[in-house]
Design a protein around this motif. Structure first.
Motif, PDB file in Angstrom:
ATOM      1  N   GLY A  66       0.812  -1.213   0.000  1.00 29.51           N
ATOM      2  CA  GLY A  66       0.000   0.000   0.000  1.00 29.51           C
ATOM      3  C   GLY A  66       0.840   1.254   0.000  1.00 29.51           C
ATOM      4  N   GLY A  68       0.505   5.555   0.549  1.00 32.12           N
ATOM      5  CA  GLY A  68      -0.382   6.602   1.032  1.00 32.12           C
ATOM      6  C   GLY A  68       0.340   7.828   1.544  1.00 32.12           C
ATOM      7  N   ASP A  69      -0.371   8.942   1.553  1.00 33.54           N
ATOM      8  CA  ASP A  69       0.083  10.227   2.085  1.00 33.54           C
ATOM      9  C   ASP A  69       1.453  10.624   1.543  1.00 33.54           C
ATOM     10  OD1 ASP A  69      -0.098  12.575   3.507  1.00 33.54           O
ATOM     11  OD2 ASP A  69       0.382  11.671   5.444  1.00 33.54           O
ATOM     12  N   ARG A 101      -5.389  11.869   5.541  1.00 31.57           N
ATOM     13  CA  ARG A 101      -6.253  10.713   5.841  1.00 31.57           C
ATOM     14  C   ARG A 101      -5.860   9.483   5.046  1.00 31.57           C
ATOM     15  NH1 ARG A 101     -12.059  13.723   6.421  1.00 31.57           N
ATOM     16  NH2 ARG A 101     -11.611  14.627   8.459  1.00 31.57           N
ATOM     17  N   SER A 102      -5.126   9.689   3.960  1.00 35.38           N
ATOM     18  CA  SER A 102      -4.691   8.526   3.183  1.00 35.38           C
ATOM     19  C   SER A 102      -3.680   7.695   3.973  1.00 35.38           C
ATOM     20  CB  SER A 102      -4.134   8.955   1.823  1.00 35.38           C
ATOM     21  OG  SER A 102      -2.930   9.671   1.952  1.00 35.38           O
ATOM     22  N   GLU A 105      -5.808   5.566   6.103  1.00 33.24           N
ATOM     23  CA  GLU A 105      -6.427   4.547   5.257  1.00 33.24           C
ATOM     24  C   GLU A 105      -5.475   3.370   5.056  1.00 33.24           C
ATOM     25  OE1 GLU A 105      -7.575   4.319   0.531  1.00 33.24           O
ATOM     26  OE2 GLU A 105      -8.048   6.160   1.614  1.00 33.24           O
ATOM     27  N   VAL A 106      -4.237   3.665   4.681  1.00 33.48           N
ATOM     28  CA  VAL A 106      -3.256   2.601   4.443  1.00 33.48           C
ATOM     29  C   VAL A 106      -2.937   1.861   5.743  1.00 33.48           C
ATOM     30  CG1 VAL A 106      -0.873   2.136   3.722  1.00 33.48           C
ATOM     31  CG2 VAL A 106      -2.312   3.672   2.374  1.00 33.48           C
ATOM     32  N   HIS A 143      -2.456  -1.118  -3.318  1.00 27.09           N
ATOM     33  CA  HIS A 143      -3.438  -0.070  -3.016  1.00 27.09           C
ATOM     34  C   HIS A 143      -2.738   1.290  -3.048  1.00 27.09           C
ATOM     35  CE1 HIS A 143      -7.005   1.638  -1.062  1.00 27.09           C
ATOM     36  NE2 HIS A 143      -6.150   2.374  -0.363  1.00 27.09           N
ATOM     37  N   ALA A 145      -3.411   5.254  -2.243  1.00 26.21           N
ATOM     38  CA  ALA A 145      -4.269   6.270  -1.639  1.00 26.21           C
ATOM     39  C   ALA A 145      -3.580   7.613  -1.873  1.00 26.21           C
ATOM     40  CB  ALA A 145      -4.465   5.997  -0.149  1.00 26.21           C
ATOM     41  N   THR A 146      -3.861   8.214  -3.017  1.00 31.36           N
ATOM     42  CA  THR A 146      -3.194   9.444  -3.429  1.00 31.36           C
ATOM     43  C   THR A 146      -4.029  10.162  -4.470  1.00 31.36           C
ATOM     44  OG1 THR A 146      -1.096  10.371  -4.229  1.00 31.36           O
ATOM     45  CG2 THR A 146      -1.823   8.292  -5.221  1.00 31.36           C
TER      46      THR A 146
END
Length: 173
Positions: A66, A68-69, A101-102, A105-106, A143, A145-146
């Motif tokens: 994953g 994210g952020d 928030r990503s 999420e991850v 995954h 998240a971006t």
């Protein structure tokens, strides 16, 4: 839509770019996603093609990686104060907003995967170099998240935005 709670969308070509979840519910005008689960599915012909491609391929041994952020620019507070650049109006317009928030999420997904079966890239580590690592082929799911961007004129120029910096806060080529 009555008592329907899940809506499956099988869109073709240009319709795939429509945000179906944002469509208003006829009676209330609220976005469809407020009261329904929206599931986007491939067409039957695409699904058959995807399944044919999968035939004979071994299942990857690991579960999930994953991202994210990501850190999008030097004005991000994760840069040391002395390394941050003043932000001109043009910098503020061109630098993408952080997605804090990503990270959550991850991390929430990470908590569902056995530690030895997942790999996680957050902040500076969520960069192109990590995403292009051939070792990610060992993971069944990846995954992101971006932020993403779509070029409807040339879809090959569409993509996702990761950190343009490495873990040492240096710009990547």
């Amino acid at each position: 839509l009555g008592r329907v709670r899940r809506v499956a969308v099988v869109a073709d070509e240009a319709l795939q770019a429509l945000p179906f979840a944002a469509l208003p519910v006829p009676d209330t005008g609220e976005p469809l996603v407020e009261s329904h689960a929206i599931v986007q599915l491939p067409s039957a012909s695409l699904l058959a093609d995807l399944r044919a491609r999968q035939q004979g391929r071994p299942t990857p041994p690991e579960i999930m990686a994953g991202f994210g952020d990501p850190v999008f620019g030097p004005s991000d507070d994760r840069f040391p104060q002395e390394d941050r650049r003043p932000r001109s109006a043009e910098d503020r317009r061109s630098e993408l907003a952080r997605l804090p928030r990503s990270s959550r999420e991850v991390k929430a997904i990470r908590n569902l995967v056995p530690a030895e079966r997942g790999r996680w890239f957050i902040g500076f580590e969520a960069n192109r170099r990590a995403a292009m690592d051939p070792g990610l082929a060992r993971y069944r799911y990846i995954h992101f998240a971006t932020h993403g961007y779509v070029d409807p004129e040339n879809p090959n120029l569409s993509g996702i935005q990761l950190s343009p910096f490495d873990a040492q806060k240096q710009p990547l080529p």
